[in-house]
Structures are given as C-alpha cells and as structure tokens.
Motif scaffolding. Structure first.
Motif, mmCIF file in Angstrom:
data_model
loop_
_atom_site.group_PDB
_atom_site.id
_atom_site.type_symbol
_atom_site.label_atom_id
_atom_site.label_comp_id
_atom_site.label_asym_id
_atom_site.label_seq_id
_atom_site.Cartn_x
_atom_site.Cartn_y
_atom_site.Cartn_z
ATOM 1 N N PRO A 115 1.035 -14.677 -10.638
ATOM 2 C CA PRO A 115 -0.038 -14.298 -11.569
ATOM 3 C C PRO A 115 -1.210 -13.606 -10.881
ATOM 4 N N ASN A 116 -1.638 -14.131 -9.726
ATOM 5 C CA ASN A 116 -2.725 -13.493 -8.998
ATOM 6 C C ASN A 116 -2.307 -12.113 -8.490
ATOM 7 N N MET A 117 -1.047 -11.976 -8.083
ATOM 8 C CA MET A 117 -0.549 -10.685 -7.622
ATOM 9 C C MET A 117 -0.527 -9.674 -8.773
ATOM 10 N N LEU A 118 -0.133 -10.122 -9.959
ATOM 11 C CA LEU A 118 -0.124 -9.233 -11.122
ATOM 12 C C LEU A 118 -1.537 -8.777 -11.463
ATOM 13 N N PHE A 119 -2.478 -9.700 -11.352
ATOM 14 C CA PHE A 119 -3.877 -9.364 -11.629
ATOM 15 C C PHE A 119 -4.386 -8.323 -10.626
ATOM 16 N N ASN A 120 -4.005 -8.502 -9.360
ATOM 17 C CA ASN A 120 -4.461 -7.575 -8.325
ATOM 18 C C ASN A 120 -3.828 -6.196 -8.453
ATOM 19 N N VAL A 121 -2.586 -6.143 -8.931
ATOM 20 C CA VAL A 121 -1.909 -4.859 -9.086
ATOM 21 C C VAL A 121 -2.653 -3.977 -10.083
ATOM 22 N N LEU A 122 -3.293 -4.611 -11.072
ATOM 23 C CA LEU A 122 -4.019 -3.856 -12.094
ATOM 24 C C LEU A 122 -5.368 -3.355 -11.603
ATOM 25 N N LEU A 123 -5.863 -3.916 -10.497
ATOM 26 C CA LEU A 123 -7.181 -3.569 -9.998
ATOM 27 C C LEU A 123 -7.082 -2.604 -8.824
ATOM 28 N N VAL A 124 -8.128 -1.818 -8.642
ATOM 29 C CA VAL A 124 -8.171 -0.896 -7.507
ATOM 30 C C VAL A 124 -8.432 -1.680 -6.228
ATOM 31 N N PRO A 153 0.805 -1.231 0.000
ATOM 32 C CA PRO A 153 0.000 0.000 0.000
ATOM 33 C C PRO A 153 0.836 1.277 0.000
ATOM 34 N N ASP A 154 2.068 1.220 0.506
ATOM 35 C CA ASP A 154 2.913 2.413 0.546
ATOM 36 C C ASP A 154 3.511 2.749 -0.816
ATOM 37 N N ALA A 155 3.289 1.873 -1.793
ATOM 38 C CA ALA A 155 3.862 2.108 -3.120
ATOM 39 C C ALA A 155 2.772 2.187 -4.180
ATOM 40 N N LYS A 156 1.621 2.786 -3.821
ATOM 41 C CA LYS A 156 0.504 2.863 -4.770
ATOM 42 C C LYS A 156 0.867 3.652 -6.025
ATOM 43 N N GLN A 157 1.680 4.676 -5.855
ATOM 44 C CA GLN A 157 2.042 5.489 -7.015
ATOM 45 C C GLN A 157 2.995 4.760 -7.960
ATOM 46 N N PHE A 158 3.532 3.642 -7.479
ATOM 47 C CA PHE A 158 4.467 2.868 -8.306
ATOM 48 C C PHE A 158 3.841 1.564 -8.813
ATOM 49 N N GLN A 159 2.500 1.468 -8.805
ATOM 50 C CA GLN A 159 1.839 0.236 -9.217
ATOM 51 C C GLN A 159 2.211 -0.203 -10.639
ATOM 52 N N PRO A 160 2.235 0.712 -11.632
ATOM 53 C CA PRO A 160 2.645 0.274 -12.984
ATOM 54 C C PRO A 160 4.073 -0.252 -13.009
ATOM 55 N N LEU A 161 4.952 0.385 -12.232
ATOM 56 C CA LEU A 161 6.340 -0.065 -12.179
ATOM 57 C C LEU A 161 6.436 -1.433 -11.515
ATOM 58 N N LEU A 162 5.668 -1.639 -10.425
ATOM 59 C CA LEU A 162 5.654 -2.937 -9.745
ATOM 60 C C LEU A 162 5.129 -4.028 -10.669
ATOM 61 N N PHE A 163 4.064 -3.702 -11.406
ATOM 62 C CA PHE A 163 3.497 -4.677 -12.337
ATOM 63 C C PHE A 163 4.535 -5.089 -13.374
ATOM 64 N N SER A 164 5.214 -4.119 -13.961
ATOM 65 C CA SER A 164 6.225 -4.414 -14.981
ATOM 66 C C SER A 164 7.373 -5.224 -14.386
ATOM 67 N N PHE A 165 7.787 -4.854 -13.180
ATOM 68 C CA PHE A 165 8.902 -5.528 -12.509
ATOM 69 C C PHE A 165 8.583 -6.998 -12.259
#
Length: 317
Positions: free
Chosen positions: A79-88, A18-30
């Motif tokens: 895979p489930n974590m990647l799916f969740n990163v894309l969702l609010v 939750p402390d890295a919400k602004q970096f969600q696209p970066l986390l997803f790519s990583f």
C-alpha cells in the motif's frame, strides 16, 4: 571516518524503480491488481475454512494463520509503495520507515515459523498417523500458532528499539521500494557494526533453524511414503504436502538469496527484483497453490461460491 553530510535526516526518499519512471502507471496497475488478488484470495481461504466444518482441523487452522499472515505481510509494504508510485517525491518519515521495518520483519520471521510448523504437522500426520489426533489437538495447535505470533512480535522489538535510537544523516535516498533494515542501516551516522552482526546472526538462525526443521520433516515424510507399497497410497500422501513444499521452495529460494548470501547488507538492483518475488508475488501465489492443489479447499471454496451465488440470485428476484 566522517560523513559528507552530518545534517540529521527527518525523512527518507524511497527510490523504488527509477529506471522505469515512464512505466509508473503500468507499475501502479500491476501492483494494485496483485495486492487485491492476494488479499481476496487469502480472505476467501480463511472464510471457506471457517464456514466448512470438515476443514476444522489443525492443518487448515495453520493454513488460516498462514493466509492471515500473508495479508499482513503484503500490506506492510505494497500500500505504501502504491501511494509512492502516484507521487513525484517518494518520501516516508523516519518513524514511518522504522515502523514498516518492524512489521515487515515480524511477518517475515513469522512466515518462517509457520512454514516449519506446517511441515511438522504434515510429519506427524504422515509418519505418526495413530498418534497424530492425540498430539496435534486443537488446543496444542492453537498454542503453537499463538506462540509463533507472540515470539515474533516480542523478539522483533529489540532490534527496532536499537534502530529507533540511531541517528541518520548523509544521503536520505534509499535504493529500494520499501524500508528494509539493511538499506536503512547504511544511512546511520552511528557505528552499526555490532548491530549488523547481531541482526544478521539472528536472521540466519531464524531462517536456517526453520528451514532445517522443514527439510528434516520432509525427509522423514518422503522416507515414510516411499515405504508404502501402494502407488495410490503414495500419491495420496504426497498430494497432502505438495502445496506446502512448493511454497517452501519459492520462499526460501528468494529469501536466502537476499539475506543469507555474502554481502547481503548491500542493496542492489538484483535485490530489489528478487524482493518483488518474496514480498509481492509469493503471497499472491500461495492462495492459488493451496486452493488449486488441495481438493478439500477447492470443495469448500465451491460451496462458498454456490451459497453466495444462491443468496444473490434470490435477492435479485
């Protein structure tokens, strides 16, 4: 002691980072890149061992099992974590959470057994080279590996059946990026004291028995290698088990921190960071460690590359 909210929970919210919400696209790519590299690397090792008849040995048969386990291990969470990163709203059903717990625990226990089995294989090969071909036959190796898979899948059913019968209430927020058993138990309305003692005792037995088997095997290996008068012979002996030793060190260093230290059942921010290492990064490093430090695997991978490159070149003409 009563709960603040006794309403049953039908789904959980995985807080993730939750402390890295602004970096969600970066986390997803990583995490996506890591997942693809991990699966690709382990698939290449499996394919190379299968294609190269020189690698049809117990050592590499176990490596194939280990690589396949790593693919299943990282696929049980990422895979489930990647799916969740894309969702609010990072939600997962109670059944889905318990299912993820089961497969994650199975693969985690299996990794301990396979690491111990690979250490035992190196012990026989280095400390008892004359008896090794007679003892570690293909059939015996297949039986040991198959037994590890069967035992972990069957034994893990017991704790999961218990968890599936628990009632969950209070807050439905899990402070983790996947459904681990420890944070899941914190949301149960039922008394889980006895189960926690049983579960963590079982975890400690699995981790320490496999770790001690691995450690004892390596102590015998080191003792045997140090008795070799030739420096070249010692170097060659150490090179055959260095990759496995690196993997063992990385894996047990993080797993023991999370599951064996005091108060291991409390999920903290540090637990999540350490979990990234053994859930995500260790499966990524393993194929590179085994391929870069093993001359036979490197040759097999190069052979696969040359064969496929030649086929692609011929088709393009």
């Amino acid at each position: 002691m009563g709960r603040k909210n006794e309403s049953p929970v039908s789904q959980f919210v995985l807080l993730g980072f939750p402390d890295a919400k602004q970096f969600q696209p970066l986390l997803f790519s990583f995490f996506l890149v890591i997942y693809l590299l991990t699966v690709t690397g382990n698939v290449l090792i499996i394919y190379a061992v299968k294609r190269d008849h020189r690698l049809h040995k117990p050592m590499y048969y176990l490596l194939v099992n280990f690589s396949f386990m790593e693919i299943c291990y990282i696929s049980s969470t990422v895979p489930n974590m990647l799916f969740n990163v894309l969702l609010v709203q990072h939600t997962i059903s109670v059944l889905g959470c318990i299912t993820q717990c089961y497969f994650f625990f199975v693969m985690g226990a299996l990794e301990n057994y396979l690491l111990a089995l690979m250490a035992y294989d190196r012990y026989l090969a280095i400390c008892n080279p004359l008896r090794y071909p007679a003892v570690m036959t293909t059939r015996f190796c297949s039986t040991l590996a198959g037994g590890c898979w069967a035992v972990t899948f069957l034994a893990s059913i017991v704790p999961i059946i218990y968890i599936s019968r628990l009632q969950f209430c209070d807050s439905n927020e899990i402070n983790h990026f996947f459904c681990d058993i420890s944070p899941l138990l914190k949301h149960s309305c039922s008394d889980t004291t006895v189960f926690k003692q049983f579960f963590f005792t079982m975890v400690w037995i699995i981790i320490f028995s496999c770790f001690l088997t691995t450690l004892i095997s390596y102590l015998h290996i080191i003792k045997t290698l140090m008795q070799i008068p030739s420096t070249t012979g010692r170097k060659k002996g150490f090179s055959t088990c260095t990759s496995h030793a690196i993997v063992v060190t990385m894996y047990y260093g993080t797993v023991i921190f999370v599951y064996v230290r005091p108060m291991a059942s409390d999920s903290t921010e540090m637990d999540k960071v350490v979990s990234v290492f053994y859930v995500v990064l260790t499966p990524l490093f393993n194929p590179f460690i085994y391929s870069l430090r093993n001359k036979d695997v490197r040759k097999a991978l190069a052979k696969v590359y040359v064969e496929n490159f030649s086929v692609c070149s011929n088709r393009s003409m």
